[in-house]
Design a protein around this motif. Structure first.
Motif, short mmCIF file in Angstrom:
data_model
loop_
_atom_site.label_atom_id
_atom_site.label_comp_id
_atom_site.label_asym_id
_atom_site.label_seq_id
_atom_site.Cartn_x
_atom_site.Cartn_y
_atom_site.Cartn_z
N UNK A 94 0.84 -1.19 0.00
CA UNK A 94 0.00 0.00 0.00
C UNK A 94 0.88 1.25 0.00
N UNK A 95 0.35 2.32 -0.55
CA UNK A 95 1.06 3.59 -0.59
C UNK A 95 1.95 3.78 -1.81
N UNK A 96 2.04 2.78 -2.68
CA UNK A 96 2.92 2.91 -3.85
C UNK A 96 2.42 3.98 -4.81
N UNK A 97 1.11 4.07 -5.02
CA UNK A 97 0.58 5.08 -5.95
C UNK A 97 0.94 6.48 -5.47
N UNK A 98 0.78 6.72 -4.16
CA UNK A 98 1.09 8.04 -3.61
C UNK A 98 2.59 8.29 -3.60
N UNK A 99 3.37 7.27 -3.26
CA UNK A 99 4.83 7.41 -3.30
C UNK A 99 5.29 7.78 -4.71
N UNK A 100 4.65 7.15 -5.70
CA UNK A 100 5.08 7.44 -7.06
C UNK A 100 4.69 8.84 -7.51
N UNK A 101 3.61 9.35 -6.99
CA UNK A 101 3.28 10.75 -7.27
C UNK A 101 4.45 11.65 -6.89
N UNK A 102 5.06 11.37 -5.73
CA UNK A 102 6.22 12.17 -5.29
C UNK A 102 7.44 11.91 -6.18
N UNK A 103 7.65 10.66 -6.55
CA UNK A 103 8.80 10.32 -7.38
C UNK A 103 8.75 11.02 -8.74
N UNK A 104 7.53 11.32 -9.21
CA UNK A 104 7.40 11.98 -10.52
C UNK A 104 7.94 13.41 -10.51
N UNK A 105 8.20 13.96 -9.31
CA UNK A 105 8.77 15.30 -9.22
C UNK A 105 10.26 15.26 -8.86
N UNK A 106 10.88 14.07 -8.96
CA UNK A 106 12.26 13.92 -8.55
C UNK A 106 13.24 13.90 -9.71
N UNK A 107 12.76 14.21 -10.89
CA UNK A 107 13.66 14.29 -12.03
C UNK A 107 13.40 13.20 -13.06
N UNK A 108 13.74 13.51 -14.31
CA UNK A 108 13.60 12.57 -15.42
C UNK A 108 14.86 12.68 -16.27
N UNK A 109 14.87 12.07 -17.43
CA UNK A 109 16.09 12.02 -18.23
C UNK A 109 16.61 13.41 -18.58
N UNK A 110 15.71 14.32 -18.91
CA UNK A 110 16.14 15.65 -19.36
C UNK A 110 16.02 16.73 -18.30
N UNK A 111 15.33 16.41 -17.19
CA UNK A 111 15.06 17.41 -16.15
C UNK A 111 15.48 16.83 -14.80
N UNK A 112 16.70 17.01 -14.39
CA UNK A 112 17.17 16.39 -13.14
C UNK A 112 16.63 17.09 -11.90
N UNK A 113 16.63 16.32 -10.80
CA UNK A 113 16.31 16.88 -9.48
C UNK A 113 14.98 17.58 -9.42
N UNK A 114 15.02 18.81 -8.92
CA UNK A 114 13.81 19.60 -8.70
C UNK A 114 13.47 20.46 -9.92
N UNK A 115 14.00 20.09 -11.06
CA UNK A 115 13.88 20.92 -12.25
C UNK A 115 12.47 21.17 -12.72
N UNK A 116 11.57 20.20 -12.53
CA UNK A 116 10.19 20.38 -12.99
C UNK A 116 9.56 21.59 -12.28
N UNK A 117 9.69 21.63 -10.95
CA UNK A 117 9.16 22.78 -10.20
C UNK A 117 9.84 24.07 -10.65
N UNK A 118 11.16 24.04 -10.77
CA UNK A 118 11.90 25.26 -11.09
C UNK A 118 11.52 25.82 -12.45
#
Length: 453
Positions: free
Chosen positions: A56-80
């Motif tokens: 349990x909690x994986x869906x919500x945990x992954x919501x947070x992981x989606x803001x932790x960076x991707x291939x082209x946008x590292x770290x907190x880059x999405x928010x920034x």
């Protein structure tokens, strides 16, 4: 593929067009040139109902992981990037979906679409042990702050567990348990992403000051090359009998400021006419300071400082009617419960008056129109109706469906569902100053306490 926009009866002139990419991504566009902003909303058809015991909690945990960076946008880059462009953003998780959304100045719309596509298509490239541990700690801290360490904080979790039996997909809430959050592995997260974060498991809506042709071209450019994934299993069956059949009850002695009576009533599934009727009934009974329960408990009897009755609409399981009453000083729960049951029984027997119907439907109409009038609210509703009911156009006519409900339908759903054998109940008793159960010490002082009010 897509179709042209045509305003439907009861839509208030609002329109939306639907399109589907070759990889299965559904796209809904709605033009609104009132202000130079655009909202991007992306719903993934995954929530806590898709989780299994022990994870349990994986869906919500992954919501947070989606803001932790991707291939082209590292770290907190999405928010920034979004905030640096003058936009706002967030994401939320529920029983039935996970959503992500940005509201941007019109000229920054392409950036928002690129950002959402980049993490849909390449998040796994950036997902590692460090980001997993970071967000695991964030979610655990969120649980402490919002659930475990605040007065009445676990009420929602407790009532949900009572209202939906063990093994039911809605038995646990999206926040998940501490033990399951600790047990989640990096491979669990990767498998979760591969299964659910695919274009054919998502709906993208874009609402606001947009050029539909240009917007659709951007969507195709950035999302079109992301491959579909067919490994998703349907959620477990969430159906239950209409009525629980008994009153389920739990008493909690905690450090809370006042005694409280909370209850969850099993109500019709979202998307049905009966659910709309139940919404009207709960609005009459407990929707604000003009409601029957507020007038009875807070104004007339002065036995409560707050009394409300709201609705948690659910499509894959029975919805819940949510009663919440905080008592005045010295008032015992049986007095509150007797008054609530008396009001519900009277309402079921007599039904609503014409004035009560008019006021409640006007209140619900205003709430719906307020939501549809903002680009972010409309984008979210278009996604909701597309994901849960298969038709985003239903969002534009939801107001009319509420207004079409009759007093007889409201009375019928109240009589059938708002009864003592169809509820889960929580009773909160405060701890006394010395840490003992205050309820046990107050038996001899009720009369004096009542006289002091």
């Amino acid at each position: 593929m897509g179709h042209t926009a045509t305003a439907q009866a009861g839509s208030g002139g609002l329109t939306a067009t639907e399109h589907r990419l070759a990889n299965g991504l559904r796209v809904v566009l709605s033009e609104d040139h009132l202000t130079p902003v655009a909202a991007v909303c992306l719903w993934y058809d995954v929530g806590s109902r898709h989780e299994v015991k022990g994870r349990t909690g994986l869906a919500h945990l992954f919501e947070h992981l989606m803001f932790q960076g991707s291939a082209s946008v590292p770290g907190n880059g999405h928010f920034e990037l979004v905030q640096g462009a003058g936009g706002s953003l967030n994401g939320t998780t529920s029983f039935e979906r996970t959503n992500y959304f940005e509201t941007m100045p019109t000229h920054q719309l392409e950036l928002a679409l690129w950002l959402e596509a980049d993490r849909m298509g390449s998040l796994l490239a950036a997902l590692d042990d460090e980001s997993m541990e970071n967000q695991r700690d964030v979610v655990k801290n969120e649980r402490r702050q919002r659930y475990d360490n605040v007065p009445y904080g676990t009420a929602f979790e407790r009532l949900t567990a009572l209202a939906y039996p063990e093994g039911h997909p809605y038995h646990h809430t999206p926040i998940g348990s501490m033990a399951d959050l600790d047990a989640a592995s990096l491979e669990d997260a990767r498998a979760f992403f591969r299964t659910y974060y695919a274009p054919n498991n998502a709906v993208l809506s874009v609402v606001g000051d947009i050029d539909p042709e240009k917007t659709l071209a951007w969507v195709e450019k950035y999302f079109g090359s992301i491959p579909a994934h067919d490994g998703k299993q349907p959620p477990r069956d969430g159906s239950l009998p209409d009525v629980i059949g008994e009153q389920l009850r739990e008493e909690i002695v905690e450090e809370v400021p006042a005694r409280a009576l909370m209850a969850a009533y099993r109500l019709p599934h979202d998307g049905t006419r009966e659910c709309d009727a139940a919404d009207v009934a709960l609005t009459i009974l407990g929707g604000g300071e003009s409601s029957l329960l507020h007038n009875r408990l807070v104004r007339r009897d002065q036995t409560a400082v707050a009394a409300g009755f709201g609705m948690l609409r659910l499509a894959g399981a029975p919805s819940l009617g949510w009663l919440d009453v905080k008592t005045s000083s010295g008032v015992e729960i049986p007095a509150i419960e007797a008054a609530v049951d008396e009001e519900l029984a009277r309402f079921a027997a007599e039904g609503p008056t014409a004035e009560e119907m008019e006021r409640a439907q006007a209140q619900l109409e205003r709430e719906w129109l307020d939501r549809l009038s903002t680009v972010a609210g409309r984008a979210d509703e278009l996604c909701r109706f597309a994901v849960l009911f298969g038709d985003p156009q239903l969002a534009l006519t939801a107001v009319q469906r509420v207004l079409d409900v009759t007093a007889e339908e409201v009375q019928a759903v109240a009589a059938a569902r708002l009864r003592p054998d169809n509820r889960a109940v929580l009773v909160y008793e405060p701890l006394a100053a010395d840490g003992s159960d205050q309820h046990e010490e107050s038996d001899d002082s009720d009369e004096n306490e009542g006289a002091e009010q």
